[in-house]
Design a protein around this motif. Structure first.
Motif, short mmCIF file in Angstrom:
data_model
loop_
_atom_site.label_atom_id
_atom_site.label_comp_id
_atom_site.label_asym_id
_atom_site.label_seq_id
_atom_site.Cartn_x
_atom_site.Cartn_y
_atom_site.Cartn_z
N LEU A 167 10.51 13.31 -10.06
CA LEU A 167 10.45 11.86 -9.91
C LEU A 167 11.43 11.17 -10.85
O LEU A 167 11.55 11.55 -12.00
N LEU A 168 12.08 10.16 -10.36
CA LEU A 168 12.88 9.30 -11.22
C LEU A 168 11.94 8.31 -11.90
O LEU A 168 10.85 8.05 -11.42
N PRO A 169 12.36 7.73 -13.02
CA PRO A 169 11.46 6.87 -13.79
C PRO A 169 10.81 5.74 -13.00
O PRO A 169 9.68 5.39 -13.26
N ALA A 170 11.51 5.17 -12.05
CA ALA A 170 10.92 4.07 -11.29
C ALA A 170 9.63 4.50 -10.62
O ALA A 170 8.69 3.72 -10.50
N LEU A 171 9.56 5.75 -10.17
CA LEU A 171 8.34 6.25 -9.56
C LEU A 171 7.41 6.88 -10.59
O LEU A 171 6.21 6.70 -10.54
N ALA A 172 7.96 7.62 -11.53
CA ALA A 172 7.12 8.31 -12.52
C ALA A 172 6.34 7.35 -13.39
O ALA A 172 5.24 7.65 -13.81
N PHE A 173 6.89 6.18 -13.67
CA PHE A 173 6.26 5.24 -14.58
C PHE A 173 5.48 4.14 -13.87
O PHE A 173 4.98 3.23 -14.50
N ALA A 174 5.38 4.23 -12.56
CA ALA A 174 4.66 3.19 -11.82
C ALA A 174 3.20 3.14 -12.23
O ALA A 174 2.56 4.18 -12.42
N ASP A 175 2.68 1.93 -12.38
CA ASP A 175 1.26 1.76 -12.62
C ASP A 175 0.47 2.11 -11.37
O ASP A 175 -0.64 2.63 -11.44
N LEU A 176 1.06 1.77 -10.21
CA LEU A 176 0.36 1.98 -8.96
C LEU A 176 1.38 2.13 -7.84
O LEU A 176 2.36 1.39 -7.78
N VAL A 177 1.13 3.09 -6.95
CA VAL A 177 1.88 3.22 -5.71
C VAL A 177 0.97 2.72 -4.61
O VAL A 177 -0.12 3.25 -4.41
N VAL A 178 1.38 1.65 -3.95
CA VAL A 178 0.61 1.06 -2.86
C VAL A 178 1.17 1.65 -1.57
O VAL A 178 2.32 1.43 -1.22
N ASP A 179 0.34 2.42 -0.88
CA ASP A 179 0.74 3.07 0.37
C ASP A 179 0.15 2.29 1.52
O ASP A 179 -1.05 2.32 1.75
N PRO B 272 -1.81 -1.83 6.62
CA PRO B 272 -0.73 -2.81 6.46
C PRO B 272 -1.21 -4.26 6.56
O PRO B 272 -0.60 -5.15 5.98
N ASP B 273 -2.33 -4.50 7.23
CA ASP B 273 -2.82 -5.87 7.38
C ASP B 273 -3.91 -6.23 6.36
O ASP B 273 -4.56 -7.27 6.47
N ALA B 274 -4.10 -5.41 5.34
CA ALA B 274 -5.11 -5.70 4.31
C ALA B 274 -4.75 -6.99 3.59
O ALA B 274 -3.57 -7.29 3.40
N PRO B 275 -5.73 -7.77 3.17
CA PRO B 275 -5.45 -9.01 2.45
C PRO B 275 -4.73 -8.74 1.13
O PRO B 275 -4.99 -7.74 0.45
N ASP B 276 -3.83 -9.65 0.77
CA ASP B 276 -3.10 -9.51 -0.51
C ASP B 276 -4.07 -9.40 -1.68
O ASP B 276 -3.82 -8.68 -2.63
N GLY B 277 -5.19 -10.10 -1.62
CA GLY B 277 -6.16 -10.07 -2.70
C GLY B 277 -6.68 -8.68 -2.99
O GLY B 277 -6.93 -8.33 -4.15
N ASP B 278 -6.84 -7.84 -1.95
CA ASP B 278 -7.29 -6.47 -2.16
C ASP B 278 -6.26 -5.67 -2.96
O ASP B 278 -6.62 -4.91 -3.86
N ILE C 271 -3.98 -6.96 -5.00
CA ILE C 271 -3.90 -7.54 -6.34
C ILE C 271 -5.02 -7.00 -7.23
O ILE C 271 -4.80 -6.68 -8.40
N LEU C 272 -6.22 -6.86 -6.67
CA LEU C 272 -7.33 -6.27 -7.45
C LEU C 272 -7.00 -4.85 -7.89
O LEU C 272 -7.24 -4.47 -9.04
N ALA C 273 -6.44 -4.06 -7.00
CA ALA C 273 -6.09 -2.67 -7.33
C ALA C 273 -4.97 -2.62 -8.37
O ALA C 273 -5.02 -1.82 -9.31
N ASP D 256 -4.21 -4.96 -10.61
CA ASP D 256 -4.75 -5.42 -11.90
C ASP D 256 -5.57 -4.33 -12.58
O ASP D 256 -5.50 -4.14 -13.79
N ALA D 257 -6.35 -3.60 -11.81
CA ALA D 257 -7.16 -2.51 -12.38
C ALA D 257 -6.26 -1.40 -12.92
O ALA D 257 -6.53 -0.83 -13.98
N ALA D 258 -5.17 -1.11 -12.22
CA ALA D 258 -4.28 -0.02 -12.64
C ALA D 258 -3.52 -0.35 -13.92
O ALA D 258 -3.19 0.54 -14.70
N ARG D 259 -3.28 -1.60 -14.17
CA ARG D 259 -2.47 -1.94 -15.35
C ARG D 259 -3.30 -2.32 -16.58
O ARG D 259 -2.75 -2.47 -17.66
N ARG D 260 -4.60 -2.40 -16.45
CA ARG D 260 -5.44 -2.69 -17.61
C ARG D 260 -5.33 -1.58 -18.64
O ARG D 260 -5.36 -0.41 -18.32
N GLY D 261 -5.21 -1.96 -19.88
CA GLY D 261 -5.17 -0.99 -20.96
C GLY D 261 -3.79 -0.45 -21.27
O GLY D 261 -3.62 0.22 -22.27
N ARG D 262 -2.81 -0.72 -20.42
CA ARG D 262 -1.46 -0.26 -20.71
C ARG D 262 -0.82 -1.22 -21.69
O ARG D 262 -0.98 -2.42 -21.60
#
Length: 138
Positions: free
Chosen positions: A69-81, A111-117, A119-121, A123-129
């Protein structure tokens, strides 16, 4: 300890849907949206104040073949698939997705999931970093 700006990679879905979703997430967090080609092929430096990278799932196949992995992927807080029905991954992309899943850094959404869902994920992934984790490029 404060919450830092997100480092997110958005993959999957059709190009238009993915770019639009990545753009909305970037606007929400006040960070730039970067096309994966700029970061991974042209080696554009990553912003220290967070980013949202958008790329096709095939991007993971290409990255896996060059030795990891290159750093852009290796250091990601979250990969949204943004998984579309019937989409399958190649062997290398599947391996990389399992890596993120094991790290707890992969979140799959329709792909049609609400943006809020999403955003919650995020925010949870970046807590504590901390702001010092990790470097922009090795």
């Amino acid at each position: 300890m404060g919450v830092t700006a997100p480092r997110v990679v958005v993959i999957g879905a059709t190009e238009g849907l993915r770019i639009a979703r990545a753009g909305r997430l970037a606007a929400h967090y006040g960070v730039p949206r970067l096309p994966a080609v700029d970061v991974l092929i042209r080696r554009q430096p990553l912003p220290v104040d967070g980013y949202v990278i958008d790329g096709a799932p095939q991007l993971l196949d290409r990255v896996a073949r060059v030795g990891g992995l290159l750093p852009a992927l290796a250091f990601a807080d979250l990969v949204v698939d943004l998984r579309e029905a019937g989409r399958t991954e190649g062997e290398d992309a599947g391996r990389i997705l399992r890596y993120y899943e094991a790290r707890g850094a992969l979140a799959g959404f329709r792909p049609d999931a609400p943006d809020g869902d999403l955003i919650l994920a995020i925010d949870a992934a970046r807590r504590g970093r901390t702001a010092a984790d990790p470097p922009r490029w090795p």
